[in-house]
Motif scaffolding. Structure first.
Motif, PDB file in Angstrom:
ATOM      1  N   GLU A  27       0.730  -0.630  54.460  1.00 46.00           N
ATOM      2  CA  GLU A  27      -0.710  -0.262  55.190  1.00 46.00           C
ATOM      3  C   GLU A  27      -1.134   0.260  54.282  1.00 46.00           C
ATOM      4  O   GLU A  27      -1.105   1.609  53.652  1.00 46.00           O
ATOM      5  CB  GLU A  27      -0.200   0.688  56.392  1.00 46.00           C
ATOM      6  N   ASP A  29      -4.387   1.752  54.071  1.00 47.52           N
ATOM      7  CA  ASP A  29      -5.038   3.185  54.292  1.00 47.52           C
ATOM      8  C   ASP A  29      -4.196   3.846  55.231  1.00 47.52           C
ATOM      9  O   ASP A  29      -4.531   4.667  55.926  1.00 47.52           O
ATOM     10  CB  ASP A  29      -6.387   2.958  55.030  1.00 47.52           C
ATOM     11  N   GLY A  30      -2.939   3.816  55.021  1.00 44.96           N
ATOM     12  CA  GLY A  30      -1.854   4.693  55.781  1.00 44.96           C
ATOM     13  C   GLY A  30      -0.409   4.674  54.831  1.00 44.96           C
ATOM     14  O   GLY A  30      -0.453   4.481  53.842  1.00 44.96           O
ATOM     15  N   GLU A  31       0.556   4.911  55.748  1.00 45.67           N
ATOM     16  CA  GLU A  31       1.968   5.569  55.234  1.00 45.67           C
ATOM     17  C   GLU A  31       2.954   4.511  55.647  1.00 45.67           C
ATOM     18  O   GLU A  31       3.931   4.676  55.136  1.00 45.67           O
ATOM     19  CB  GLU A  31       2.120   6.826  55.418  1.00 45.67           C
ATOM     20  N   ARG A  32       2.581   3.641  56.697  1.00 45.51           N
ATOM     21  CA  ARG A  32       3.643   2.687  57.415  1.00 45.51           C
ATOM     22  C   ARG A  32       3.824   1.721  56.381  1.00 45.51           C
ATOM     23  O   ARG A  32       3.125   0.981  55.660  1.00 45.51           O
ATOM     24  CB  ARG A  32       3.333   2.431  58.584  1.00 45.51           C
ATOM     25  N   LYS A 126      -3.437  -3.768  64.791  1.00 46.22           N
ATOM     26  CA  LYS A 126      -2.708  -2.466  64.910  1.00 46.22           C
ATOM     27  C   LYS A 126      -1.636  -2.035  65.619  1.00 46.22           C
ATOM     28  O   LYS A 126      -0.549  -1.469  65.562  1.00 46.22           O
ATOM     29  CB  LYS A 126      -3.929  -1.434  65.372  1.00 46.22           C
ATOM     30  N   TYR A 135       7.800   4.547  59.175  1.00 46.92           N
ATOM     31  CA  TYR A 135       7.364   5.877  58.212  1.00 46.92           C
ATOM     32  C   TYR A 135       8.521   5.832  57.415  1.00 46.92           C
ATOM     33  O   TYR A 135       9.758   6.057  57.815  1.00 46.92           O
ATOM     34  CB  TYR A 135       6.838   7.009  59.006  1.00 46.92           C
TER      35      TYR A 135
END
Length: 206
Positions: A27, A29-32, A126, A135
């Motif tokens: 992802e 702009d994320g951590e997944r 999403k 995660y």
């Protein structure tokens, strides 16, 4: 539904399915992480597109598709992983020709192999990432098997054979010999071997 941009983290041999590989998407702009099981041919095609220094002497299927598309002024604009059913991801390739947009259904592995060749962005919805994204913890517990398995995969992002490494296989060769072996492997279209040799050269030059 909002779209989430993804990048490619790496590829590893799947420990749970013989003959399959795990493609790991990040992802942006994320951590997944989004793990997707793909076949050996598609893994090889994606790996070659990621490894800029390995040029096949003849075009692979996805290279042929790109050449064909460019000849007829077709551009891949983006890839969207739009559905997840029973563990299977479904994707669409968004193409454009003469300012007319077309949507083509595709397997996710094929769509990503083409996205890399066209420098096209990869997206998913999403709700799919909420459902299938993982995660990764810095220190996962022993009971958190799913996150531990993914951590193991990502720790070796370009391990294509699935064989345990008992040290660096090509450590005994000189740099010149490694370069000669790399050229030979590419000419023989043995890209898994070429990737390993390229990794050893990179270690020496770093």
């Amino acid at each position: 539904m909002s779209l989430v941009k993804l990048s490619i983290k790496g590829i590893s041999y799947s420990q749970t399915q013989n003959g399959a590989y795990a493609l790991i998407l990040n992802e942006v702009d994320g951590e997944r992480k989004l793990p997707i099981v793909i076949g050996a041919f598609e893994a090889q095609s994606i790996a070659i597109a990621l490894e800029k220094e390995i040029k096949p002497p003849r075009p692979l299927t996805h290279d042929l598709f790109k050449n064909f598309a460019e000849r007829f002024d077709i551009v891949v604009k983006q890839v969207i992983i739009h559905k997840l059913v029973d563990g299977v991801f479904y994707s669409s390739i968004i193409c454009e020709r003469d300012k007319i947009e077309e949507i083509i259904d595709a397997r996710t592995s094929d769509a990503i192999a083409l996205a890399l060749r066209f420098n096209a962005p990869i997206f998913t919805y999403k709700n799919i990432l909420d459902k299938a994204g993982i995660y990764l913890k810095t220190n996962p517990s022993e009971t958190d098997k799913e996150n531990q398995e993914m951590d193991d995969i990502i720790s070796n992002p370009e391990s294509f054979t699935g064989e345990p490494e008992s040290g660096r296989v090509y450590i005994k060769y000189s740099l010149q010999e490694l370069n000669d072996l790399l050229i030979q492997a590419v000419e023989q279209e043995d890209y898994e071997k070429a990737a390993k040799i390229r990794d050893e050269i990179s270690k020496r030059e770093s």
